[in-house]
Design an enzyme around this catalytic site. Structure first.
Site, short mmCIF file in Angstrom:
data_model
loop_
_atom_site.label_atom_id
_atom_site.label_comp_id
_atom_site.label_asym_id
_atom_site.label_seq_id
_atom_site.Cartn_x
_atom_site.Cartn_y
_atom_site.Cartn_z
N CYS A 2 28.76 30.79 28.05
CA CYS A 2 27.78 30.59 27.00
C CYS A 2 26.39 30.44 27.61
O CYS A 2 26.23 29.88 28.69
CB CYS A 2 28.04 29.35 26.14
SG CYS A 2 29.63 29.36 25.33
N ARG A 27 26.45 35.71 30.32
CA ARG A 27 27.20 34.45 30.33
C ARG A 27 28.26 34.40 29.24
O ARG A 27 29.08 33.47 29.19
CB ARG A 27 26.25 33.28 30.14
CG ARG A 27 25.21 33.16 31.23
CD ARG A 27 24.29 32.01 30.95
NE ARG A 27 25.00 30.75 30.99
CZ ARG A 27 25.21 30.04 32.09
NH1 ARG A 27 24.77 30.47 33.24
NH2 ARG A 27 25.87 28.91 32.04
N TRP A 74 30.77 32.50 24.82
CA TRP A 74 32.04 32.90 25.44
C TRP A 74 33.04 31.87 24.93
O TRP A 74 33.00 30.70 25.30
CB TRP A 74 31.92 32.85 26.96
CG TRP A 74 33.14 33.35 27.68
CD1 TRP A 74 33.46 34.64 27.95
CD2 TRP A 74 34.19 32.56 28.26
NE1 TRP A 74 34.64 34.71 28.65
CE2 TRP A 74 35.11 33.45 28.86
CE3 TRP A 74 34.45 31.19 28.34
CZ2 TRP A 74 36.26 33.02 29.51
CZ3 TRP A 74 35.60 30.76 28.98
CH2 TRP A 74 36.48 31.68 29.56
N ASN A 100 26.79 24.54 25.65
CA ASN A 100 27.52 25.25 26.70
C ASN A 100 28.39 24.22 27.42
O ASN A 100 27.90 23.17 27.79
CB ASN A 100 26.49 25.88 27.66
CG ASN A 100 27.08 26.39 28.95
OD1 ASN A 100 26.41 26.41 29.97
ND2 ASN A 100 28.33 26.80 28.95
N GLY A 101 29.69 24.55 27.58
CA GLY A 101 30.58 23.58 28.25
C GLY A 101 31.65 23.10 27.29
O GLY A 101 31.87 23.72 26.24
N GLU A 473 38.90 42.60 47.42
CA GLU A 473 37.66 42.74 46.65
C GLU A 473 37.62 44.08 45.90
O GLU A 473 37.21 44.13 44.73
CB GLU A 473 36.46 42.60 47.60
CG GLU A 473 35.09 42.77 46.98
CD GLU A 473 34.76 41.81 45.85
OE1 GLU A 473 35.51 40.85 45.62
OE2 GLU A 473 33.74 42.05 45.17
N LYS A 477 37.34 44.42 41.85
CA LYS A 477 36.29 45.19 41.16
C LYS A 477 36.92 46.15 40.15
O LYS A 477 36.45 46.26 39.03
CB LYS A 477 35.44 46.01 42.16
CG LYS A 477 34.52 45.24 43.06
CD LYS A 477 33.32 44.63 42.38
CE LYS A 477 33.64 43.25 41.89
NZ LYS A 477 33.17 42.13 42.64
N GLU A 480 38.42 44.20 37.07
CA GLU A 480 37.56 43.50 36.12
C GLU A 480 36.68 44.42 35.29
O GLU A 480 36.37 44.10 34.15
CB GLU A 480 36.74 42.39 36.78
CG GLU A 480 35.69 42.83 37.75
CD GLU A 480 34.90 41.65 38.34
OE1 GLU A 480 34.77 40.62 37.70
OE2 GLU A 480 34.40 41.81 39.46
N HIS A 496 57.02 44.34 53.09
CA HIS A 496 57.80 43.17 52.70
C HIS A 496 57.93 43.06 51.17
O HIS A 496 58.28 41.99 50.67
CB HIS A 496 57.16 41.90 53.27
CG HIS A 496 57.13 41.87 54.77
ND1 HIS A 496 58.25 41.68 55.53
CD2 HIS A 496 56.12 42.07 55.64
CE1 HIS A 496 57.94 41.73 56.82
NE2 HIS A 496 56.64 41.98 56.92
N LYS A 595 29.68 35.95 33.46
CA LYS A 595 29.14 35.96 34.81
C LYS A 595 29.36 34.61 35.50
O LYS A 595 29.70 34.55 36.67
CB LYS A 595 27.65 36.29 34.75
CG LYS A 595 26.94 36.31 36.10
CD LYS A 595 27.30 37.54 36.87
CE LYS A 595 26.64 37.64 38.21
NZ LYS A 595 27.38 38.55 39.10
O1 M6R Z 1 29.01 32.37 40.87
P1 M6R Z 1 30.26 32.38 41.73
O2 M6R Z 1 30.07 33.10 43.00
O3 M6R Z 1 30.77 30.98 41.95
O4 M6R Z 1 31.34 33.14 40.88
C1 M6R Z 1 32.66 33.20 41.31
C2 M6R Z 1 33.46 34.18 40.50
O5 M6R Z 1 33.48 33.79 39.15
C3 M6R Z 1 32.90 35.60 40.59
O6 M6R Z 1 32.83 36.04 41.91
C4 M6R Z 1 33.77 36.57 39.78
O7 M6R Z 1 35.03 36.71 40.36
C5 M6R Z 1 33.05 37.91 39.66
N1 M6R Z 1 33.17 38.40 38.31
C6 M6R Z 1 33.58 38.94 40.59
O8 M6R Z 1 32.97 40.16 40.43
#
Ligand code: M6R
Length: 600
Positions: A2, A27, A74, A100-101, A473, A477, A480, A496, A595
Site C-alpha cells: 500500500c 507498492r 495491496w 499502510n500496514g 535469481e 525473475k 514473478e 539428486h 515492490k
Molecule cells: O526491498 P527488499 O530488497 O528488502 O525486497 C526484498 C524482496 O521483496 C524483493 O527482492 C523481491 O523478491 C523482488 N520482487 C524480486 O524481484
C-alpha cells in the site's frame, strides 16, 4: 504494501494526489482512492483496479480542494473491492484515513466500537482507525490521533484529514514507512520519496513512534506522548528524471540498462563513504546475512566473496526464517541486513531481533533514510537510484558491488590484504561495468530467444558456485513477471531429484562461464541432453563446446570468474523481461506482488 500520500498547499490537491499515487503504484495496485475537503465537506472517490481507473472516474469532476489524502492498495484484510478501498471514514464522514500496514488487534477494537453503536462498512482493519479518531475527537485532531494510536497494535503508518480542521493532515508512523516533503506554501506526506520528487527534494523521514502535523505553512513532529521532536531535513540526491521511464517501454527494461551506471555509482559511493564502523571488526568471528527475495540471492553471492577474501564464515538466512528460529548471534556476530527498500518488514524485524541479542547490524540499503537505514548500526549504500519496476534488477547488481567491496574491506581490516592490493582489486572489479555494457547489446537477440521459449510452462535454471545464486535469481525473475513456473538449482544437485522432471518440455537454462566449475557444468549439461532436455546456455562468447551442445547459446564477453555473477545475471533478467513482455503481461506491476513488502 500500500502507498499513502497527502497534500496541503495552494494548488488543487486532486492532480497532485493522483500523480503522487502513480509513482507509488508499485507498492500495490488492487484499488485506489482519494479523500479531499472542499467547501467544508469530505469527498471520497475510490475505484477497484489501478490508479488509471480512478483517474478515469475523476475525469470532468473539477474538484478545487487544496488538501487531501490518497491511497493505492495491496489487499491484506478484505478482498480488493470498492468498499474495502481506502480512504475509510467514520459514519458521519468527518474523518478520512488512509493506511499502510496491519492493525493486529482490529477485531477486538471493531467489536468494542460496534458495541458502542458504530456501524462498519468494510472488512478492513483500517476502518477502526477512522472510528476511533471520531470517538476520541474533542476539538483537537492531534490529541484524538494520539489517543487512537495508543489503542492500536501492529506495524503501520496512516494519514488522516478532518472537516473539523480542514487545513491540517496528521500522519503517524510506527513500523511502515512515511516521509514528509517540504515545499513552499505546501507540504506533502508519502510512503516513499519518488511520490513527491516532482515537487520537492527536501524530506524529513519519520521514525517509528512519531506523528507529523502538516499545514501548508508548517510541519510539526511529535512523539506518541505529544512531546515535540526536532528532526533533520535531508536533501534527496535523486531527481525526477531518474524516477521516470526515459523512453523505455517499461521501468524494468530501463533499470536493466541502468546497471553499469548503478554499479559504477555504487563503487564510487563506497569509496567516498566514511567507513568507520561503530564496532570492532577484528572481533567479528561470524557473519549472518539476512534478506528476502532478490536481496537474499545477492547475500548468497556475497557469502562466497566474504569467505574467500576475508576468511570470515558466513551464513545466509531468509529474514522471515531468522526471526522465529533460534539462530545463535552475539556481540561477535556481524549481521548483514540486505534490503533495497530498507522497509521490508521481515528483514527489519530480523535485524532488530539480532540487535537485541547484541550483534552489530550493517544494513545494505538503496533508500537513504529508510527504516533499516536508521535502525542499523551502520549502513553501506547501493547508489542505484530509485527502482520502480517490482522486479529488482539494478539494485541486485548494485548490492553485489557493495558485497564484493565489503569483502575487500573486511579483508583489509583483518590484515589479509594491504591498501595497495585493496585498490588494485577495486580497479579490476570496476572493469566489470564495461562487460555489463556489452551484454546489454544482446537484448534483441534475447528477445528472439524469448519468442522461441515463451510457450513453455516450466523452466529449470542450473548453476554452480557463484552462479548457483544467479540460477535462483534467473528463476525468480521468470516466475514473478511471466507467471511461468521455474526452479533454480545447484547443478550438482540435479541428479539428486529434479533430473526426473527433465524432458523435451522443460527448457533448462545452464549458466556456464569458463571458471573452476565449468567442466562439472558441462557434465551436468550432458545429463540434461541425454534426457532430451532443451538447453539454453549462457557462457563465454568464444566457447564452441558449450555452443555446440546447446539448443540455444547466449554468448557473453569473457569476465574474471570472480565477477561473473554481475554479467551472467543480465541475460537472465532480459530473458524474463522479453518473455513477460511478449506474453503481454504487466512487466512493472506483476499480479499479486508489491515492490515493498511491509507485512510479515
Ligand atoms: O526491498 P527488499 O530488497 O528488502 O525486497 C526484498 C524482496 O521483496 C524483493 O527482492 C523481491 O523478491 C523482488 N520482487 C524480486 O524481484
Amino acid at each position: 504494501m500500500c502507498g499513502i500520500v497527502g497534500y496541503v498547499g495552494e494548488d488543487y490537491a486532486v492532480p497532485i494526489l493522483l500523480s503522487a499515487l502513480e509513482r507509488l503504484e508499485y507498492r500495490g495496485y488492487d484499488s485506489a482512492g482519494i479523500a479531499v475537503i472542499e467547501d467544508g465537506k469530505l469527498i471520497v472517490e475510490k475505484k477497484v483496479g489501478k490508479i488509471r481507473e480512478l483517474v478515469r472516474a475523476l475525469w470532468g469532476k473539477q474538484y478545487k480542494a487544496k488538501i487531501g489524502i490518497g491511497h493505492t492498495r495491496w489487499a491484506t484484510h478484505g478482498a480488493p473491492s470498492e468498499k474495502n478501498a481506502h480512504p475509510h471514514t467514520d459514519e458521519r464522514m468527518e474523518f478520512a484515513v488512509v493506511h499502510n500496514g496491519i492493525i493486529e488487534n482490529y477485531l477486538e477494537l471493531k467489536k468494542e466500537l460496534e458495541n458502542e453503536g458504530r456501524r462498519f462498512s468494510s472488512e478492513t482493519d483500517t476502518e477502526v482507525i477512522a472510528h476511533l479518531i471520531s470517538k476520541y475527537y474533542e476539538g483537537d485532531l492531534l490529541q484524538a490521533v494520539l489517543k487512537t494510536v495508543k489503542r492500536l497494535k501492529g506495524a503501520f503508518a496512516f494519514a488522516v484529514i478532518s472537516v473539523h480542521e480542514p487545513d491540517k493532515i496528521v500522519g503517524v508512523k510506527t513500523g511502515s514507512p512515511l516521509v514528509v516533503g517540504l515545499g513552499k506554501n505546501e507540504n506533502f506526506l508519502a510512503s516513499d520519496i519518488p511520490a513527491i520528487l516532482p515537487y520537492t527534494r527536501n524530506v524529513i523521514s519519520l521514525d517509528d513512534g512519531e506523528v507529523a502535523v502538516l499545514t501548508k505553512d508548517s510541519v510539526d513532529i511529535y512523539d506518541f506522548d505529544g512531546v515535540p521532536v526536532s528532526k533533520e531535513v535531508f536533501v534527496v540526491p535523486w531527481d525526477i528524471l531518474s524516477a521516470e521511464k526515459g523512453g523505455f517501454k517499461h521501468f524494468m527494461l530501463k533499470e536493466i540498462f541502468e546497471q553499469p551506471k548503478a554499479v559504477a555509482d555504487t563503487i564510487g559511493g563506497f569509496l567516498s563513504q566514511d567507513l568507520s564502523f561503530p564496532f570492532d571488526l577484528s572481533k567479528v568471528n561470524r557473519i549472518v546475512t539476512i534478506a528476502c527475495g532478490t536481496s537474499y540471492h545477492a547475500g548468497l553471492v556475497g557469502k562466497y566473496w566474504i569467505e574467500k577474501n576475508a576468511g570470515i564464515p558466513v551464513e545466509v538466512i531468509y529474514a522471515s526464517e531468522f526471526r522465529y528460529a533460534d539462530v545463535p548471534v552475539d556481540e561477535n556476530t556481524l549481521v548483514l541486513a540486505i534490503s533495497q527498500s530498507g522497509e521490508t518488514a521481515d528483514t527489519r524485524f530480523a535485524a532488530l531481533s539480532a540487535k537485541e541479542k547484541g550483534a552489530a547490524v550493517v544494513g545494505i540499503v538503496n533508500v537513504v533514510g529508510s527504516s533499516l537505514d536508521r535502525e542499523a548500526d551502520f549502513t553501506l549504500y547501493t547508489h542505484a537510484g530509485p527502482e520502480i519496476g517490482v522486479a529488482a534488477t539494478k539494485t541486485f547488481t548494485a548490492q553485489l558491488a557493495v558485497l564484493y567491496l565489503a569483502s575487500l574491506l573486511f579483508a583489509r581490516r583483518r590484515g589479509r590484504i594491504d591498501r595497495e592490493e585493496f585498490y588494485k582489486k577495486v580497479e579490476l572489479f570496476s572493469e566489470v561495468t564495461k562487460k555489463m555494457e556489452k551484454v546489454l547489446e544482446l537484448s534483441d537477440q534475447i528477445a528472439e530467444v524469448a519468442a522461441k521459449y515463451k510457450k513453455f510452462k516450466d523452466f529449470l535454471y542450473l548453476g554452480r558456485w557463484l552462479n548457483y545464486p544467479i540460477a535462483l535469481e534467473g528463476a525468480l525473475k521468470l516466475k514473478e513477471i511471466s507467471y511461468i513456473h521455474a526452479e533454480g538449482y545447484p547443478a550438482g544437485e540435479m541428479k539428486h531429484g529434479p533430473i526426473a522432471l527433465i524432458d523435451e518440455n522443460m527448457p533448462v537454462v545452464v549458466i556456464a562461464p569458463q571458471d573452476r566449475v565449468y567442466e562439472k557444468m558441462i557434465s551436468n549439461l550432458e545429463e540434461v541432453l541425454s534426457r532430451k532436455g532443451r538447453v539454453i546456455s549462457v557462457g563465454f562468447e568464444g566457447d564452441k563446446v558449450l555452443k555446440e551442445k546447446s539448443e540455444t547459446f547466449i554468448g557473453i564477453p569473457e569476465v574474471e570468474a570472480e565477477f561473473s555473477p554481475l554479467v551472467t545475471v543480465i541475460p537472465l533478467q532480459l530473458l524474463a523481461y522479453h518473455i513477460a513482455d511478449q506474453l503481454g503481461l504487466d512487466v512493472d506491476q506483476p499480479r499479486n506482488l508489491a515492490k515493498t513488502v511491509t507485512v510479515e
